[in-house]
Design a protein around this motif. Structure first.
Motif, PDB file in Angstrom:
ATOM      1  N   GLU A 197     -15.351 -26.999 -32.733  1.00  0.00           N
ATOM      2  CA  GLU A 197     -15.932 -26.018 -33.641  1.00  0.00           C
ATOM      3  C   GLU A 197     -15.919 -24.631 -33.018  1.00  0.00           C
ATOM      4  O   GLU A 197     -15.819 -23.642 -33.707  1.00  0.00           O
ATOM      5  N   LYS A 198     -15.983 -24.589 -31.701  1.00  0.00           N
ATOM      6  CA  LYS A 198     -15.919 -23.312 -31.005  1.00  0.00           C
ATOM      7  C   LYS A 198     -14.472 -22.911 -30.713  1.00  0.00           C
ATOM      8  O   LYS A 198     -14.227 -21.882 -30.121  1.00  0.00           O
ATOM      9  N   GLY A 199     -13.508 -23.771 -31.107  1.00  0.00           N
ATOM     10  CA  GLY A 199     -12.093 -23.441 -30.981  1.00  0.00           C
ATOM     11  C   GLY A 199     -11.547 -23.466 -29.565  1.00  0.00           C
ATOM     12  O   GLY A 199     -10.609 -22.767 -29.257  1.00  0.00           O
ATOM     13  N   ARG A 200     -12.100 -24.287 -28.680  1.00  0.00           N
ATOM     14  CA  ARG A 200     -11.664 -24.283 -27.286  1.00  0.00           C
ATOM     15  C   ARG A 200     -10.698 -25.402 -26.918  1.00  0.00           C
ATOM     16  O   ARG A 200     -10.067 -25.330 -25.898  1.00  0.00           O
ATOM     17  N   ILE A 201     -10.606 -26.446 -27.725  1.00  0.00           N
ATOM     18  CA  ILE A 201      -9.813 -27.600 -27.307  1.00  0.00           C
ATOM     19  C   ILE A 201      -8.684 -27.856 -28.287  1.00  0.00           C
ATOM     20  O   ILE A 201      -8.876 -27.864 -29.489  1.00  0.00           O
ATOM     21  N   SER A 202      -7.474 -28.061 -27.747  1.00  0.00           N
ATOM     22  CA  SER A 202      -6.333 -28.379 -28.604  1.00  0.00           C
ATOM     23  C   SER A 202      -5.919 -29.831 -28.454  1.00  0.00           C
ATOM     24  O   SER A 202      -5.177 -30.347 -29.256  1.00  0.00           O
ATOM     25  N   SER A 203      -6.375 -30.511 -27.400  1.00  0.00           N
ATOM     26  CA  SER A 203      -5.988 -31.893 -27.165  1.00  0.00           C
ATOM     27  C   SER A 203      -7.227 -32.732 -26.934  1.00  0.00           C
ATOM     28  O   SER A 203      -8.100 -32.369 -26.167  1.00  0.00           O
ATOM     29  N   CYS A 204      -7.290 -33.896 -27.594  1.00  0.00           N
ATOM     30  CA  CYS A 204      -8.489 -34.709 -27.430  1.00  0.00           C
ATOM     31  C   CYS A 204      -8.492 -35.441 -26.091  1.00  0.00           C
ATOM     32  O   CYS A 204      -9.520 -35.996 -25.710  1.00  0.00           O
ATOM     33  N   TRP A 205      -7.380 -35.451 -25.335  1.00  0.00           N
ATOM     34  CA  TRP A 205      -7.429 -36.058 -23.992  1.00  0.00           C
ATOM     35  C   TRP A 205      -8.335 -35.259 -23.079  1.00  0.00           C
ATOM     36  O   TRP A 205      -8.954 -35.801 -22.192  1.00  0.00           O
ATOM     37  N   LEU A 206      -8.435 -33.968 -23.294  1.00  0.00           N
ATOM     38  CA  LEU A 206      -9.380 -33.172 -22.513  1.00  0.00           C
ATOM     39  C   LEU A 206     -10.797 -33.653 -22.760  1.00  0.00           C
ATOM     40  O   LEU A 206     -11.615 -33.665 -21.860  1.00  0.00           O
ATOM     41  N   CYS A 207     -11.049 -34.128 -23.934  1.00  0.00           N
ATOM     42  CA  CYS A 207     -12.366 -34.670 -24.245  1.00  0.00           C
ATOM     43  C   CYS A 207     -12.671 -35.886 -23.390  1.00  0.00           C
ATOM     44  O   CYS A 207     -13.818 -36.156 -23.084  1.00  0.00           O
ATOM     45  N   VAL A 208     -11.646 -36.631 -23.006  1.00  0.00           N
ATOM     46  CA  VAL A 208     -11.858 -37.780 -22.149  1.00  0.00           C
ATOM     47  C   VAL A 208     -12.444 -37.317 -20.819  1.00  0.00           C
ATOM     48  O   VAL A 208     -13.370 -37.920 -20.301  1.00  0.00           O
ATOM     49  N   SER A 209     -11.914 -36.238 -20.251  1.00  0.00           N
ATOM     50  CA  SER A 209     -12.464 -35.755 -18.985  1.00  0.00           C
ATOM     51  C   SER A 209     -13.891 -35.257 -19.171  1.00  0.00           C
ATOM     52  O   SER A 209     -14.744 -35.476 -18.312  1.00  0.00           O
ATOM     53  N   VAL A 210     -14.179 -34.626 -20.288  1.00  0.00           N
ATOM     54  CA  VAL A 210     -15.542 -34.167 -20.555  1.00  0.00           C
ATOM     55  C   VAL A 210     -16.466 -35.370 -20.701  1.00  0.00           C
ATOM     56  O   VAL A 210     -17.571 -35.398 -20.156  1.00  0.00           O
ATOM     57  N   ALA A 211     -16.012 -36.402 -21.414  1.00  0.00           N
ATOM     58  CA  ALA A 211     -16.825 -37.601 -21.595  1.00  0.00           C
ATOM     59  C   ALA A 211     -17.017 -38.336 -20.273  1.00  0.00           C
ATOM     60  O   ALA A 211     -18.110 -38.827 -19.990  1.00  0.00           O
ATOM     61  N   ALA A 212     -15.975 -38.410 -19.462  1.00  0.00           N
ATOM     62  CA  ALA A 212     -16.096 -39.052 -18.154  1.00  0.00           C
ATOM     63  C   ALA A 212     -17.082 -38.288 -17.280  1.00  0.00           C
ATOM     64  O   ALA A 212     -17.902 -38.892 -16.582  1.00  0.00           O
ATOM     65  N   LEU A 213     -17.026 -36.995 -17.349  1.00  0.00           N
ATOM     66  CA  LEU A 213     -17.953 -36.163 -16.581  1.00  0.00           C
ATOM     67  C   LEU A 213     -19.389 -36.381 -17.062  1.00  0.00           C
ATOM     68  O   LEU A 213     -20.315 -36.512 -16.263  1.00  0.00           O
ATOM     69  N   ARG A 214     -19.546 -36.462 -18.356  1.00  0.00           N
ATOM     70  CA  ARG A 214     -20.883 -36.665 -18.927  1.00  0.00           C
ATOM     71  C   ARG A 214     -21.442 -38.035 -18.554  1.00  0.00           C
ATOM     72  O   ARG A 214     -22.614 -38.168 -18.226  1.00  0.00           O
ATOM     73  N   ARG A 215     -20.597 -39.059 -18.582  1.00  0.00           N
ATOM     74  CA  ARG A 215     -21.054 -40.434 -18.336  1.00  0.00           C
ATOM     75  C   ARG A 215     -21.175 -40.762 -16.848  1.00  0.00           C
ATOM     76  O   ARG A 215     -22.102 -41.451 -16.436  1.00  0.00           O
ATOM     77  N   PHE A 216     -20.222 -40.283 -16.021  1.00  0.00           N
ATOM     78  CA  PHE A 216     -20.169 -40.687 -14.621  1.00  0.00           C
ATOM     79  C   PHE A 216     -20.349 -39.532 -13.642  1.00  0.00           C
ATOM     80  O   PHE A 216     -20.155 -39.698 -12.445  1.00  0.00           O
ATOM     81  N   GLY A 217     -20.695 -38.354 -14.137  1.00  0.00           N
ATOM     82  CA  GLY A 217     -20.787 -37.172 -13.283  1.00  0.00           C
ATOM     83  C   GLY A 217     -21.716 -37.319 -12.100  1.00  0.00           C
ATOM     84  O   GLY A 217     -21.451 -36.793 -11.023  1.00  0.00           O
ATOM     85  N   ASP A 218     -22.784 -38.087 -12.265  1.00  0.00           N
ATOM     86  CA  ASP A 218     -23.723 -38.272 -11.162  1.00  0.00           C
ATOM     87  C   ASP A 218     -23.145 -39.141 -10.046  1.00  0.00           C
ATOM     88  O   ASP A 218     -23.660 -39.149  -8.930  1.00  0.00           O
ATOM     89  N   ARG A 219     -22.037 -39.854 -10.317  1.00  0.00           N
ATOM     90  CA  ARG A 219     -21.403 -40.698  -9.311  1.00  0.00           C
ATOM     91  C   ARG A 219     -20.144 -40.057  -8.724  1.00  0.00           C
ATOM     92  O   ARG A 219     -19.478 -40.657  -7.893  1.00  0.00           O
ATOM     93  N   LEU A 220     -19.823 -38.845  -9.174  1.00  0.00           N
ATOM     94  CA  LEU A 220     -18.678 -38.109  -8.649  1.00  0.00           C
ATOM     95  C   LEU A 220     -19.167 -37.067  -7.654  1.00  0.00           C
ATOM     96  O   LEU A 220     -20.303 -36.601  -7.740  1.00  0.00           O
ATOM     97  N   SER A 221     -18.280 -36.677  -6.746  1.00  0.00           N
ATOM     98  CA  SER A 221     -18.641 -35.616  -5.806  1.00  0.00           C
ATOM     99  C   SER A 221     -18.667 -34.275  -6.546  1.00  0.00           C
ATOM    100  O   SER A 221     -18.139 -34.149  -7.655  1.00  0.00           O
ATOM    101  N   ASP A 222     -19.286 -33.284  -5.929  1.00  0.00           N
ATOM    102  CA  ASP A 222     -19.330 -31.949  -6.543  1.00  0.00           C
ATOM    103  C   ASP A 222     -17.917 -31.442  -6.829  1.00  0.00           C
ATOM    104  O   ASP A 222     -17.659 -30.869  -7.880  1.00  0.00           O
TER     105      ASP A 222
END
Length: 190
Positions: A29-54
């Motif tokens: 809606e904000k016009g920032r994403i052209s590919s939904c695969w980028l959403c996978v990285s955002v979702a992975a970050l949201r779900r597992f971010g606390d288990r990833l390094s900075d």
């Protein structure tokens, strides 16, 4: 609106794609994403971010496909801007390989097969194709990088000239960059 190609993804990735629909709708809606695969990285970050390094939380956004996170690995706690490639390299520019960690959020490092003047070779599981491969990780030094780009050009020529596998040469699958290292993926032999 771009369509996701989730049919070729593994179960965990399909779950992440489904989970990312809410996120992608908000961001599109904000016009920032052209590919939904980028959403996978955002979702992975949201779900597992606390288990990833900075550093992983920072770099994951640049990847359009996430196949493996290496959540069970004893990760290097890299710091952006720190000496020796954020802490991922030794003093000679060799990459610190960690068993069961990822390379480019796709390959799982299983073991080191060998070391040489150019760098090291690891046995890895390609989570995208579910095959075992050998990954040559070139040292993070300009002269080795320059020689490795010549090697990649030669390997690409060999791949084109020997499509039928008649000449008994090792075949390169692909190459990529991971944390300032040129990595060359080969079929795993022997």
């Amino acid at each position: 609106m771009a369509r996701c190609r989730s049919s070729r993804a593994m179960c965990a990735i399909v779950w992440l794609v489904v989970m990312s629909i809410e996120i992608s709708t908000e961001i599109r809606e904000k016009g920032r994403i052209s590919s939904c695969w980028l959403c996978v990285s955002v979702a992975a970050l949201r779900r597992f971010g606390d288990r990833l390094s900075d550093f992983e939380r920072y770099e994951i956004i640049d990847f359009v496909e996430i196949w493996f996170l290496g959540l069970e690995a004893k990760k290097i706690r890299a710091v952006r801007g720190a000496a020796q490639n954020h802490g991922y390299d030794d003093e000679n520019g060799n990459y610190h390989c960690v068993s069961h960690d990822h390379l480019a959020f796709r390959y799982e490092v299983l073991e080191i097969l060998g070391k040489g003047s150019f760098g090291q070779v690891v046995k890895a599981l390609d989570h995208k194709t579910n095959t075992l491969v050998a990954v040559k990780i070139i040292r993070n030094r300009r002269r080795f990088h320059k020689q490795a780009t010549v090697e990649v050009a030669i390997l690409q020529t060999l791949r084109v000239k020997d499509r039928d596998d008649r000449y008994n040469v090792v075949h390169m699958h692909e190459f990529f960059y991971c944390r300032n290292h040129l990595c060359i993926v080969f079929e795993l032999l022997g």
